[in-house]
Design a protein around this motif. Structure first.
Motif, short mmCIF file in Angstrom:
data_model
loop_
_atom_site.label_atom_id
_atom_site.label_comp_id
_atom_site.label_asym_id
_atom_site.label_seq_id
_atom_site.Cartn_x
_atom_site.Cartn_y
_atom_site.Cartn_z
N GLU A 120 55.91 -11.48 60.91
CA GLU A 120 55.29 -11.33 59.60
C GLU A 120 53.98 -12.11 59.62
N ILE A 121 52.96 -11.54 59.01
CA ILE A 121 51.66 -12.20 58.87
C ILE A 121 51.31 -12.19 57.38
N PHE A 122 50.83 -13.33 56.91
CA PHE A 122 50.39 -13.50 55.52
C PHE A 122 48.92 -13.91 55.56
N LEU A 123 48.09 -13.25 54.75
CA LEU A 123 46.66 -13.57 54.70
C LEU A 123 46.23 -13.84 53.27
N LYS A 124 45.46 -14.89 53.08
CA LYS A 124 44.87 -15.23 51.78
C LYS A 124 43.35 -15.18 51.95
N PHE A 125 42.69 -14.43 51.09
CA PHE A 125 41.24 -14.25 51.17
C PHE A 125 40.54 -14.98 50.04
N GLU A 126 39.35 -15.46 50.34
CA GLU A 126 38.45 -16.03 49.34
C GLU A 126 37.03 -15.73 49.80
N ASN A 127 36.21 -15.18 48.89
CA ASN A 127 34.83 -14.81 49.23
C ASN A 127 34.77 -13.93 50.48
N ASP A 128 35.66 -12.96 50.53
CA ASP A 128 35.71 -11.96 51.60
C ASP A 128 35.93 -12.57 52.99
N ARG A 129 36.61 -13.71 53.04
CA ARG A 129 37.01 -14.33 54.31
C ARG A 129 38.43 -14.83 54.17
N VAL A 130 39.14 -14.85 55.28
CA VAL A 130 40.50 -15.41 55.28
C VAL A 130 40.37 -16.92 55.11
N CYS A 131 40.94 -17.44 54.05
CA CYS A 131 40.90 -18.88 53.81
C CYS A 131 42.21 -19.56 54.21
N ASN A 132 43.27 -18.76 54.33
CA ASN A 132 44.55 -19.31 54.78
C ASN A 132 45.37 -18.17 55.37
N ALA A 133 46.18 -18.51 56.32
CA ALA A 133 47.03 -17.52 56.97
C ALA A 133 48.32 -18.19 57.40
N ALA A 134 49.34 -17.38 57.57
CA ALA A 134 50.61 -17.90 58.04
C ALA A 134 51.35 -16.78 58.75
N TYR A 135 52.35 -17.16 59.51
CA TYR A 135 53.19 -16.19 60.21
C TYR A 135 54.64 -16.63 60.08
N ARG A 136 55.51 -15.70 60.34
CA ARG A 136 56.94 -16.00 60.43
C ARG A 136 57.52 -15.01 61.44
N THR A 137 58.44 -15.46 62.26
CA THR A 137 59.07 -14.57 63.24
C THR A 137 60.53 -14.96 63.41
N ASP A 138 61.32 -13.97 63.74
CA ASP A 138 62.71 -14.23 64.09
C ASP A 138 62.88 -14.16 65.61
N GLY A 139 61.75 -14.14 66.30
CA GLY A 139 61.76 -13.93 67.75
C GLY A 139 61.84 -15.21 68.56
N CYS A 140 61.56 -15.02 69.81
CA CYS A 140 61.67 -16.07 70.81
C CYS A 140 60.48 -17.04 70.74
N ALA A 141 60.48 -17.99 71.66
CA ALA A 141 59.39 -18.97 71.73
C ALA A 141 58.05 -18.29 71.93
N SER A 142 58.01 -17.23 72.71
CA SER A 142 56.75 -16.52 72.95
C SER A 142 56.22 -15.89 71.66
N SER A 143 57.11 -15.35 70.84
CA SER A 143 56.68 -14.81 69.55
C SER A 143 56.15 -15.91 68.64
N THR A 144 56.78 -17.06 68.68
CA THR A 144 56.33 -18.20 67.88
C THR A 144 54.92 -18.62 68.29
N VAL A 145 54.70 -18.75 69.58
CA VAL A 145 53.38 -19.15 70.09
C VAL A 145 52.33 -18.12 69.69
N CYS A 146 52.62 -16.85 69.91
CA CYS A 146 51.65 -15.80 69.59
C CYS A 146 51.38 -15.70 68.10
N GLY A 147 52.41 -15.80 67.28
CA GLY A 147 52.22 -15.75 65.83
C GLY A 147 51.37 -16.89 65.33
N SER A 148 51.59 -18.07 65.87
CA SER A 148 50.84 -19.24 65.45
C SER A 148 49.36 -19.11 65.81
#
Length: 151
Positions: A62-90
């Motif tokens: 999962e990817i979450f994006l927050k925009f301000e002034n037409d730019r991403v000002c904050n983002a987050a991820y969540r995964t139920d996957g392995c360590a590799s998914s965690t690293v890539c999501g981050s």
């Protein structure tokens, strides 16, 4: 005299060091550090966009994006996957911050792998899952920016 508890503690400590050594070898220093201390871990309650994609491997990102002034000002991820998914999501979430929608659209699996540095070949699909999830979230954001009725 060495007690059974001390033997067990020594075994566990040695095993933990072996796991860390193997993870550092697989992910490189940057990936290992991110695995141990993930950043941008979600969810992001006030996100302007969210996507959830399940890859062929069965991991869900999962990817979450927050925009301000037409730019991403904050983002987050969540995964139920392995360590590799965690690293890539981050890393993927981090790569969106400060970017315009056009720049976010350019984030690819290859770009995520390049940012991480060293990464196991058999886990490259995790970077492509993260990139696909970013594209889905961005698509949702862009659809929400278009006034209804305009094509």
């Amino acid at each position: 005299m060495v007690t059974m508890s001390e033997d067990f503690d020594t075994f566990v400590n040695n095993l933990q060091e072996q796991i860390f050594d193997e993870a550092r070898e697989a992910f490189g220093d940057a990936g290992f550090e991110r695995w141990r201390n993930p950043r941008y871990c979600g969810p992001l309650a006030d996100a302007d966009a969210h996507a959830r994609v399940t890859g062929e491997c069965g991991d869900t990102m999962e990817i979450f994006l927050k925009f301000e002034n037409d730019r991403v000002c904050n983002a987050a991820y969540r995964t139920d996957g392995c360590a590799s998914s965690t690293v890539c999501g981050s890393f993927a979430a981090e790569m969106t911050v400060g970017k315009t929608p056009e720049e976010v659209a350019d984030i690819s699996g290859e770009a995520i792998l390049e940012k991480i540095g060293r990464f196991p070949d058999e886990d490259h699909h995790c970077a492509f899952l993260a990139a696909e999830t970013i594209r889905e979230a961005l698509g949702q954001y862009m659809r929400n920016q278009t006034p209804h009725g305009n094509k």
